[in-house]
Write a protein that holds these residues in place. Sequence first.
Motif, PDB file in Angstrom:
ATOM      1  N   TYR A 158       0.425  55.463 -44.516  1.00  0.00           N
ATOM      2  CA  TYR A 158       0.055  54.244 -45.250  1.00  0.00           C
ATOM      3  C   TYR A 158       1.274  53.357 -45.476  1.00  0.00           C
ATOM      4  CZ  TYR A 158      -1.259  51.230 -49.138  1.00  0.00           C
ATOM      5  OH  TYR A 158      -1.462  50.145 -49.948  1.00  0.00           O
ATOM      6  N   LEU A 159       2.366  53.950 -45.930  1.00  0.00           N
ATOM      7  CA  LEU A 159       3.550  53.157 -46.268  1.00  0.00           C
ATOM      8  C   LEU A 159       4.176  52.504 -45.044  1.00  0.00           C
ATOM      9  CD1 LEU A 159       5.240  55.528 -48.879  1.00  0.00           C
ATOM     10  CD2 LEU A 159       4.141  53.326 -49.349  1.00  0.00           C
ATOM     11  N   LEU A 160       4.159  53.198 -43.915  1.00  0.00           N
ATOM     12  CA  LEU A 160       4.824  52.679 -42.713  1.00  0.00           C
ATOM     13  C   LEU A 160       3.923  51.804 -41.849  1.00  0.00           C
ATOM     14  CD1 LEU A 160       6.956  55.675 -41.382  1.00  0.00           C
ATOM     15  CD2 LEU A 160       7.797  53.544 -42.389  1.00  0.00           C
ATOM     16  N   PHE A 161       2.664  52.186 -41.724  1.00  0.00           N
ATOM     17  CA  PHE A 161       1.842  51.565 -40.694  1.00  0.00           C
ATOM     18  C   PHE A 161       0.572  50.892 -41.192  1.00  0.00           C
ATOM     19  CE2 PHE A 161       3.897  55.403 -38.778  1.00  0.00           C
ATOM     20  CZ  PHE A 161       4.877  54.704 -38.101  1.00  0.00           C
ATOM     21  N   THR A 162       0.370  50.865 -42.496  1.00  0.00           N
ATOM     22  CA  THR A 162      -0.839  50.240 -43.036  1.00  0.00           C
ATOM     23  C   THR A 162      -0.524  49.081 -43.962  1.00  0.00           C
ATOM     24  OG1 THR A 162      -1.984  52.362 -42.909  1.00  0.00           O
ATOM     25  CG2 THR A 162      -3.025  50.653 -44.227  1.00  0.00           C
ATOM     26  N   THR A 163       0.516  49.241 -44.790  1.00  0.00           N
ATOM     27  CA  THR A 163       0.853  48.225 -45.772  1.00  0.00           C
ATOM     28  C   THR A 163       1.278  46.934 -45.095  1.00  0.00           C
ATOM     29  OG1 THR A 163       1.610  49.977 -47.254  1.00  0.00           O
ATOM     30  CG2 THR A 163       2.240  47.726 -47.805  1.00  0.00           C
ATOM     31  N   LYS A 164       0.609  45.842 -45.419  1.00  0.00           N
ATOM     32  CA  LYS A 164       0.938  44.547 -44.828  1.00  0.00           C
ATOM     33  C   LYS A 164       2.186  43.963 -45.501  1.00  0.00           C
ATOM     34  CE  LYS A 164      -3.872  43.441 -43.717  1.00  0.00           C
ATOM     35  NZ  LYS A 164      -4.990  42.496 -43.929  1.00  0.00           N
ATOM     36  N   GLY A 165       2.958  43.243 -44.713  1.00  0.00           N
ATOM     37  CA  GLY A 165       4.127  42.567 -45.249  1.00  0.00           C
ATOM     38  C   GLY A 165       5.321  43.454 -45.478  1.00  0.00           C
ATOM     39  N   ARG A 166       5.248  44.734 -45.058  1.00  0.00           N
ATOM     40  CA  ARG A 166       6.371  45.660 -45.251  1.00  0.00           C
ATOM     41  C   ARG A 166       7.093  45.885 -43.923  1.00  0.00           C
ATOM     42  NH1 ARG A 166       8.437  49.417 -48.440  1.00  0.00           N
ATOM     43  NH2 ARG A 166       6.911  49.065 -50.074  1.00  0.00           N
ATOM     44  N   ASP A 167       8.416  45.840 -43.968  1.00  0.00           N
ATOM     45  CA  ASP A 167       9.208  46.161 -42.781  1.00  0.00           C
ATOM     46  C   ASP A 167       9.058  47.647 -42.485  1.00  0.00           C
ATOM     47  OD1 ASP A 167      10.129  43.571 -42.553  1.00  0.00           O
ATOM     48  OD2 ASP A 167      11.891  43.939 -43.815  1.00  0.00           O
ATOM     49  N   ARG A 168       8.764  47.954 -41.248  1.00  0.00           N
ATOM     50  CA  ARG A 168       8.549  49.338 -40.879  1.00  0.00           C
ATOM     51  C   ARG A 168       9.865  49.994 -40.512  1.00  0.00           C
ATOM     52  NH1 ARG A 168       3.232  48.022 -37.169  1.00  0.00           N
ATOM     53  NH2 ARG A 168       1.788  47.668 -38.894  1.00  0.00           N
ATOM     54  N   ASN A 169      10.621  50.383 -41.490  1.00  0.00           N
ATOM     55  CA  ASN A 169      11.879  51.081 -41.256  1.00  0.00           C
ATOM     56  C   ASN A 169      12.108  52.075 -42.377  1.00  0.00           C
ATOM     57  OD1 ASN A 169      13.147  49.668 -43.506  1.00  0.00           O
ATOM     58  ND2 ASN A 169      13.225  47.883 -42.159  1.00  0.00           N
ATOM     59  N   PHE A 170      13.097  52.931 -42.181  1.00  0.00           N
ATOM     60  CA  PHE A 170      13.330  53.973 -43.176  1.00  0.00           C
ATOM     61  C   PHE A 170      13.785  53.385 -44.499  1.00  0.00           C
ATOM     62  CE2 PHE A 170      16.072  57.171 -45.196  1.00  0.00           C
ATOM     63  CZ  PHE A 170      15.098  58.136 -45.438  1.00  0.00           C
ATOM     64  N   GLY A 171      14.526  52.282 -44.447  1.00  0.00           N
ATOM     65  CA  GLY A 171      14.986  51.659 -45.680  1.00  0.00           C
ATOM     66  C   GLY A 171      13.838  51.252 -46.588  1.00  0.00           C
ATOM     67  N   SER A 172      12.720  50.841 -46.015  1.00  0.00           N
ATOM     68  CA  SER A 172      11.572  50.434 -46.828  1.00  0.00           C
ATOM     69  C   SER A 172      10.990  51.617 -47.592  1.00  0.00           C
ATOM     70  CB  SER A 172      10.494  49.794 -45.948  1.00  0.00           C
ATOM     71  OG  SER A 172       9.912  50.751 -45.074  1.00  0.00           O
ATOM     72  N   LEU A 173      11.092  52.820 -47.040  1.00  0.00           N
ATOM     73  CA  LEU A 173      10.575  53.996 -47.731  1.00  0.00           C
ATOM     74  C   LEU A 173      11.410  54.329 -48.965  1.00  0.00           C
ATOM     75  CD1 LEU A 173       9.680  56.399 -44.772  1.00  0.00           C
ATOM     76  CD2 LEU A 173       8.170  54.887 -46.064  1.00  0.00           C
ATOM     77  N   ARG A 174      12.692  54.056 -48.901  1.00  0.00           N
ATOM     78  CA  ARG A 174      13.569  54.318 -50.051  1.00  0.00           C
ATOM     79  C   ARG A 174      13.394  53.282 -51.150  1.00  0.00           C
ATOM     80  NH1 ARG A 174      19.338  55.225 -47.203  1.00  0.00           N
ATOM     81  NH2 ARG A 174      18.711  53.252 -46.257  1.00  0.00           N
ATOM     82  N   LEU A 185      -0.820  56.765 -52.718  1.00  0.00           N
ATOM     83  CA  LEU A 185      -1.547  58.003 -52.980  1.00  0.00           C
ATOM     84  C   LEU A 185      -3.050  57.752 -53.025  1.00  0.00           C
ATOM     85  CD1 LEU A 185      -1.579  61.000 -53.587  1.00  0.00           C
ATOM     86  CD2 LEU A 185      -1.212  60.466 -56.009  1.00  0.00           C
ATOM     87  N   ALA A 186      -3.454  56.687 -53.712  1.00  0.00           N
ATOM     88  CA  ALA A 186      -4.886  56.357 -53.782  1.00  0.00           C
ATOM     89  C   ALA A 186      -5.441  56.074 -52.395  1.00  0.00           C
ATOM     90  CB  ALA A 186      -5.107  55.159 -54.708  1.00  0.00           C
ATOM     91  N   ALA A 187      -4.687  55.323 -51.586  1.00  0.00           N
ATOM     92  CA  ALA A 187      -5.141  55.000 -50.227  1.00  0.00           C
ATOM     93  C   ALA A 187      -5.209  56.251 -49.359  1.00  0.00           C
ATOM     94  CB  ALA A 187      -4.207  53.964 -49.599  1.00  0.00           C
ATOM     95  N   ALA A 188      -4.215  57.140 -49.491  1.00  0.00           N
ATOM     96  CA  ALA A 188      -4.188  58.357 -48.690  1.00  0.00           C
ATOM     97  C   ALA A 188      -5.362  59.270 -49.033  1.00  0.00           C
ATOM     98  CB  ALA A 188      -2.868  59.096 -48.892  1.00  0.00           C
ATOM     99  N   LEU A 189      -5.586  59.504 -50.320  1.00  0.00           N
ATOM    100  CA  LEU A 189      -6.700  60.353 -50.738  1.00  0.00           C
ATOM    101  C   LEU A 189      -8.030  59.759 -50.291  1.00  0.00           C
ATOM    102  CD1 LEU A 189      -5.615  61.393 -54.356  1.00  0.00           C
ATOM    103  CD2 LEU A 189      -5.234  62.616 -52.206  1.00  0.00           C
ATOM    104  N   THR A 190      -8.153  58.444 -50.459  1.00  0.00           N
ATOM    105  CA  THR A 190      -9.395  57.770 -50.056  1.00  0.00           C
ATOM    106  C   THR A 190      -9.640  57.906 -48.562  1.00  0.00           C
ATOM    107  OG1 THR A 190      -9.190  56.150 -51.842  1.00  0.00           O
ATOM    108  CG2 THR A 190     -10.597  55.558 -49.977  1.00  0.00           C
ATOM    109  N   GLY A 191      -8.613  57.634 -47.753  1.00  0.00           N
ATOM    110  CA  GLY A 191      -8.774  57.716 -46.309  1.00  0.00           C
ATOM    111  C   GLY A 191      -9.204  59.097 -45.846  1.00  0.00           C
ATOM    112  N   ILE A 192      -8.655  60.130 -46.456  1.00  0.00           N
ATOM    113  CA  ILE A 192      -9.003  61.504 -46.088  1.00  0.00           C
ATOM    114  C   ILE A 192     -10.445  61.818 -46.463  1.00  0.00           C
ATOM    115  CG2 ILE A 192      -8.488  63.928 -46.560  1.00  0.00           C
ATOM    116  CD1 ILE A 192      -5.543  63.025 -46.990  1.00  0.00           C
ATOM    117  N   LEU A 193     -10.841  61.450 -47.684  1.00  0.00           N
ATOM    118  CA  LEU A 193     -12.206  61.714 -48.130  1.00  0.00           C
ATOM    119  C   LEU A 193     -13.222  60.908 -47.327  1.00  0.00           C
ATOM    120  CD1 LEU A 193     -11.794  61.800 -52.031  1.00  0.00           C
ATOM    121  CD2 LEU A 193     -11.740  63.706 -50.405  1.00  0.00           C
TER     122      LEU A 193
END
Length: 459
Positions: A158-174, A185-193
Amino acid sequence: MEVLDQEHSSQVLDLEEITKEILFLEKWRGIFSYHGLGTSNTTPQNYEGNHISADETEDGTGIPQPKGQGHLPSSSLCSIPKPSIISSKLGGLPISLAMATKLRQSLFGNTVQVFSSDWRKAYFRFHDPSSDLAFALDMGKGGARSIQMAVQGSVIRYLLFTTKGRDRNFGSLRAVSKQEQERALAAALTGILWAAGTAEKATVCLFSEDASVTSTPDYSGDGFTERLQLFEFLEKEATEKFIYDHLQCFQGEGSHGVILFLYSLIFSRTFEKLQEDLDVTTTQLLQPSAGGFLCRQAVLNLILTGRASPHVFNGCEEGESQEIFHGVLARSDVGYLQWGKDASSEDDRLSQVGSMLKTPKVPVWLCNINGNYSILFCTNKQLLSDWKMERLFDLYFYSGQPTQRKPVHLTIDTHAHHWERDQHEDKHGPGRRFSPVEMAIKTKWREATINWNGTVPFY
């Protein structure tokens, strides 16, 4: 006279408590963070399309089915901590003895075993925001850890490949903030269910204040399953909104958050589909081990693929006695790699990971390395869609161990010359040329040379 004084004193205390509550609520009035909605609807019963009596169902399951468009009020999305126990008046369907019995049988194969202490303590908690592990869940111990790590894969996706407007790099995760952690977390749980419900519906389970099931000679209560309330949604957006509103039920200490998610996963899949997914090798989802329970592969595959397939090979295979073994039928969003002996696997012949799991839709893998679960991921989404990207690329490894302060940065070279590979192997000495992490990576890229970039390899 003394009795009157006591009654007067009690009334004063009650008024003081009420005043404090009003002031506390007023302090937070106007704080909203979801879709810009207001607080005109503040009572849980007012969720549009959700407050339905138990007999208002469409599929005969008895679970309330929302009929609205999933536009839920956002008053509970501010930063006020929420309790892990909901009101019994929220509108869900209380669990019945028949449901609790089927749930227990699906998990343990009987109705008398209950979750061990490590499972009851497990919930979803992030590391500190804006830190090297801001994107990462703080892993617990025991069998529930495999579920936490599988959910971790979806959080990274979700954080790397779903969130719009976010740079897809390791720095964005930090740089992930607390609010972004909660949304992920809400998006991840929802997607799985939602995937478990075949993209048609999802069931969210929460614990209420009142029990609707009592112990019987054939059913042993555990003190929390008997308080389960089920909420079924027909739209993914409504599911995510509801989970976000009640996220504390999954991430609060003492919430039994991992168990609650596992219950939601089973009810989203339904008992009927669950039995269709399984085969003769797997009759229940958990396996006893050292006083606790380990997840069988069917649980992990249900999280990764939406189906509780017991095996990791592609498709189905026929056994010597003409029994059918069920593997993975389609590429998953998050992949799976395995190396070494897994305590939950009873047949090495059936544990060979197929291409469906090795080549997921995004470059994130749940890794089972000698029965320990971890995550490998790449920030470049094209890694698995453009063969040129697989020549030289970076992977990040998160083990979830308390000693790990930041992800390990690995550089993978799949076209190194043979003398470069030989030189790399010699560094580890005879008999231990590669670490288990490297061997797991080599199940996907066989000829890869792996540079740990200064980190001592994990053995």
